[in-house]
Design a protein around this motif. Sequence first.
Motif, PDB file in Angstrom:
ATOM      1  N   MET A 389       0.794  -1.062  -0.074  1.00 32.80           N
ATOM      2  CA  MET A 389      -0.016  -0.309   0.017  1.00 32.80           C
ATOM      3  C   MET A 389       0.655   0.747   0.005  1.00 32.80           C
ATOM      4  SD  MET A 389      -3.088  -1.178   1.828  1.00 32.80           S
ATOM      5  CE  MET A 389      -4.152  -0.085   2.433  1.00 32.80           C
ATOM      6  N   LYS A 390       2.493   1.370   0.521  1.00 34.41           N
ATOM      7  CA  LYS A 390       2.738   2.467   1.092  1.00 34.41           C
ATOM      8  C   LYS A 390       2.899   2.443  -0.612  1.00 34.41           C
ATOM      9  CE  LYS A 390       4.417   1.874   5.444  1.00 34.41           C
ATOM     10  NZ  LYS A 390       5.097   1.221   6.368  1.00 34.41           N
ATOM     11  N   LEU A 391       3.457   1.072  -1.774  1.00 37.60           N
ATOM     12  CA  LEU A 391       4.548   1.402  -2.812  1.00 37.60           C
ATOM     13  C   LEU A 391       3.454   2.017  -3.601  1.00 37.60           C
ATOM     14  CD1 LEU A 391       6.752   0.731  -4.885  1.00 37.60           C
ATOM     15  CD2 LEU A 391       5.128  -1.243  -5.000  1.00 37.60           C
ATOM     16  N   MET A 392       1.914   1.598  -3.752  1.00 35.59           N
ATOM     17  CA  MET A 392       1.118   2.182  -4.320  1.00 35.59           C
ATOM     18  C   MET A 392       0.926   3.501  -3.935  1.00 35.59           C
ATOM     19  SD  MET A 392      -1.041  -0.473  -4.029  1.00 35.59           S
ATOM     20  CE  MET A 392      -2.924  -0.809  -5.259  1.00 35.59           C
ATOM     21  N   HIS A 393       1.022   4.149  -2.680  1.00 33.25           N
ATOM     22  CA  HIS A 393       0.743   6.099  -1.905  1.00 33.25           C
ATOM     23  C   HIS A 393       1.887   6.901  -2.965  1.00 33.25           C
ATOM     24  CE1 HIS A 393      -0.098   8.936   0.282  1.00 33.25           C
ATOM     25  NE2 HIS A 393       1.108   9.397   0.151  1.00 33.25           N
ATOM     26  N   ARG A 394       2.369   5.791  -3.103  1.00 32.03           N
ATOM     27  CA  ARG A 394       4.315   6.554  -3.507  1.00 32.03           C
ATOM     28  C   ARG A 394       3.666   6.240  -5.368  1.00 32.03           C
ATOM     29  NH1 ARG A 394       7.918   4.441   0.420  1.00 32.03           N
ATOM     30  NH2 ARG A 394       8.132   2.326  -1.281  1.00 32.03           N
ATOM     31  N   MET A 395       3.450   5.562  -5.888  1.00 32.40           N
ATOM     32  CA  MET A 395       2.936   5.754  -7.306  1.00 32.40           C
ATOM     33  C   MET A 395       1.675   6.572  -7.336  1.00 32.40           C
ATOM     34  SD  MET A 395       4.107   1.505  -8.097  1.00 32.40           S
ATOM     35  CE  MET A 395       3.418   1.516  -9.478  1.00 32.40           C
ATOM     36  N   LEU A 397      -1.529   5.500  -6.569  1.00 33.54           N
ATOM     37  CA  LEU A 397      -2.919   4.730  -6.828  1.00 33.54           C
ATOM     38  C   LEU A 397      -2.994   4.861  -5.712  1.00 33.54           C
ATOM     39  CD1 LEU A 397      -0.692   1.723  -9.363  1.00 33.54           C
ATOM     40  CD2 LEU A 397      -2.463   3.790 -10.158  1.00 33.54           C
ATOM     41  N   LEU A 398      -3.585   5.754  -4.642  1.00 29.96           N
ATOM     42  CA  LEU A 398      -4.110   4.971  -2.981  1.00 29.96           C
ATOM     43  C   LEU A 398      -3.622   6.375  -2.534  1.00 29.96           C
ATOM     44  CD1 LEU A 398      -5.529   2.943  -2.457  1.00 29.96           C
ATOM     45  CD2 LEU A 398      -3.788   1.383  -1.304  1.00 29.96           C
ATOM     46  N   ARG A 399      -4.071   6.595  -1.684  1.00 29.60           N
ATOM     47  CA  ARG A 399      -3.683   7.869  -0.752  1.00 29.60           C
ATOM     48  C   ARG A 399      -4.031   7.310   0.662  1.00 29.60           C
ATOM     49  NH1 ARG A 399      -6.851  13.086  -0.926  1.00 29.60           N
ATOM     50  NH2 ARG A 399      -5.481  13.179  -3.474  1.00 29.60           N
ATOM     51  N   ILE A 400      -2.886   6.923   1.210  1.00 30.77           N
ATOM     52  CA  ILE A 400      -2.540   6.216   2.811  1.00 30.77           C
ATOM     53  C   ILE A 400      -2.449   7.162   4.221  1.00 30.77           C
ATOM     54  CG2 ILE A 400      -2.438   3.785   1.977  1.00 30.77           C
ATOM     55  CD1 ILE A 400       0.495   4.475   2.921  1.00 30.77           C
ATOM     56  N   LYS A 401      -2.327   7.487   5.250  1.00 27.42           N
ATOM     57  CA  LYS A 401      -2.263   8.006   6.808  1.00 27.42           C
ATOM     58  C   LYS A 401      -1.726   6.915   7.300  1.00 27.42           C
ATOM     59  CE  LYS A 401      -5.299  11.704   6.995  1.00 27.42           C
ATOM     60  NZ  LYS A 401      -6.385  12.168   7.281  1.00 27.42           N
ATOM     61  N   THR A 402      -0.718   7.201   7.768  1.00 26.39           N
ATOM     62  CA  THR A 402       0.724   6.622   8.768  1.00 26.39           C
ATOM     63  C   THR A 402       0.575   7.296   9.780  1.00 26.39           C
ATOM     64  OG1 THR A 402       2.473   7.622   7.532  1.00 26.39           O
ATOM     65  CG2 THR A 402       1.538   4.694   7.192  1.00 26.39           C
ATOM     66  N   GLU A 407       3.109   2.513  10.556  1.00 26.62           N
ATOM     67  CA  GLU A 407       1.591   1.846  10.669  1.00 26.62           C
ATOM     68  C   GLU A 407       1.374   2.368   9.371  1.00 26.62           C
ATOM     69  OE1 GLU A 407       1.513  -1.606  11.201  1.00 26.62           O
ATOM     70  OE2 GLU A 407       2.579  -1.376  12.565  1.00 26.62           O
ATOM     71  N   VAL A 408       0.250   1.548   9.210  1.00 26.87           N
ATOM     72  CA  VAL A 408      -1.049   2.279   8.038  1.00 26.87           C
ATOM     73  C   VAL A 408      -2.238   1.824   8.226  1.00 26.87           C
ATOM     74  CG1 VAL A 408      -1.933   2.339   5.564  1.00 26.87           C
ATOM     75  CG2 VAL A 408       0.366   1.317   5.474  1.00 26.87           C
ATOM     76  N   VAL A 409      -2.947   3.552   8.719  1.00 25.16           N
ATOM     77  CA  VAL A 409      -3.934   3.579   9.992  1.00 25.16           C
ATOM     78  C   VAL A 409      -5.078   4.006   8.641  1.00 25.16           C
ATOM     79  CG1 VAL A 409      -3.249   3.943  12.213  1.00 25.16           C
ATOM     80  CG2 VAL A 409      -3.543   5.858  10.395  1.00 25.16           C
ATOM     81  N   GLU A 410      -5.036   3.994   7.845  1.00 28.41           N
ATOM     82  CA  GLU A 410      -6.113   4.771   7.191  1.00 28.41           C
ATOM     83  C   GLU A 410      -6.243   4.689   6.406  1.00 28.41           C
ATOM     84  OE1 GLU A 410      -8.671   8.299   8.099  1.00 28.41           O
ATOM     85  OE2 GLU A 410      -7.958   8.946   5.814  1.00 28.41           O
TER      86      GLU A 410
END
Length: 470
Positions: A389-395, A397-402, A407-410
């Motif tokens: 998911m972190k890789l997808m966020h960098r690409m 393709l997704l937006r995450i919160k850590t 730790e990915v929380v959202e």
Amino acid sequence: MTVATTSLTRTERLSLFSLTAACIGVLANTFQGDGEPLIASLALSGVAFSSSYALIRWLGDTFMRAGFKGRDMSKLRHTEIPETMGAVCAVVYLLMLIIFIPFPFYKDIVAATSGGGNRDIVLEVQHVEHGRFLHRFPHNKLASFLSALLSLHSVVILGVGDDLFDIRWRHKILIPAFAAIPMLIVYFVDFGVTHVVVPTPLRPYLNGAILVDLGWLYYAYMAAIAIFCPNSINILAGINGLEVGQSLVIALLLVLNDSFYLLLPSTPYPHPATDSHLFSTFLLLPFIGVSFALLAHNWFPARVFVGDTYCYFAGMVFAVVGILGHFSKTLLLLLIPQIFNFIYSAPQLFHLVPCPRHRLPKFNPRTSLLENSTATFVKPLPRPVAEAMKLMHRMKLLRIKTDESGEVVESTNFTIINLWLVWFGPMREDRLAMGLLGLQTACGLLGLFVRHRLALWVFTADNLSRQWIS
Ligand code: UD1
Ligand code: MG
């Protein structure tokens, strides 16, 4: 708050009445010729449009009283509007197809029951005994048509069941597989081709074979298409107009593809694929009629919801025409956004990542715009999933919160609707629907271009040309 407009305006009444009268006139006229099925189908589609338009309006209250209602979550006030209106369309559609049955067979019925008026015909003994020429009647075509009707009936019943009882995902994913059985049996009895043409670059690896027989795997593939089409439409949903809009785009592109075979003067007649594409057009035109009527009520700001019944019904119409019309691979080219959305959704669908009940975008009451919705994770995600998911966020393709510990929380929900909002930012519901429908159209046109122009790079012949193989 409850809203339902139940009556038609004067202009609507007049326009619908004129359209219906004109279509019935055209329909009556077709009997003077050979039944002209294509014209009859167009006229019945006009009747299908006007009757579903009026019925959707008139039956709104009745549906709400029966409990078919839903809250529009992307509005300031969570208004309750009628749900499952796709059932009205499906019933009108099925009735139109039933009324249509005599038209494509009109010529054959006349020939089969009266000798077609040809007095020079030589009667053979067995025909004299039976008095009719029913052996000439194209029973296989009628069987295809009836099995299509049966499959569509089953999926509509199952869809209404889902709208009533909110069946669990793991159960409802298989619903269309049962509905597909009638048409798969007819495919087996009538057509039975389980060979596929091997793309030229792959032939050296298969001892130069031009065709490979997939046997029962081909039936598994067709059942998979029947499961995929309805469910993939149902999960690309949640904003006004999107379920019907995408179905309309796909249906119109399928008719465009059919018209290449039916209208272009360069295609030799009778072309081997003409009958299948005629069959597909007969099933699609009334579908387009009822869907336009539904879109008029479901477009932003929606006055009705379509329900799962519509998603299943629409998907099954595509599966039926793709399978019985023998162009399931072309159909898949028109479903590229749905295929991408399914693959993209897979982590949530298969519970690698928690999946909330609703993944539709979040309405921001301050701006009246839609923003991407998110899933929050209370328990830490498995390491490989979190890293992916972190890789997808960098690409992007997704937006995450850590959190502070990394730790990915959202994360945003895994749908292309949310991805569109990640890329282009918050926007109004109708602009979002328009963007996604534009994408559907562009991908579909590209798919058709690839199918008819570039396919010759990997296959030796296109079935639109004279050297038709398979
Ligand atoms: C599927 C999706 C779910 C999405 C839902 C929206 C998956 C696994 N499931 O579930 O994420 O939220 O469709 O249809 O991807 N609604 C609106 N506005 C709309 C359309 C629907 O607010 O334009 C809401 C209404 O409250 C309506 C409800 O969605 O009552 C219908 O949801 P339903 O079709 O039952 O959801 P699913 O098909 O199970
Ligand atoms: Mg749904």
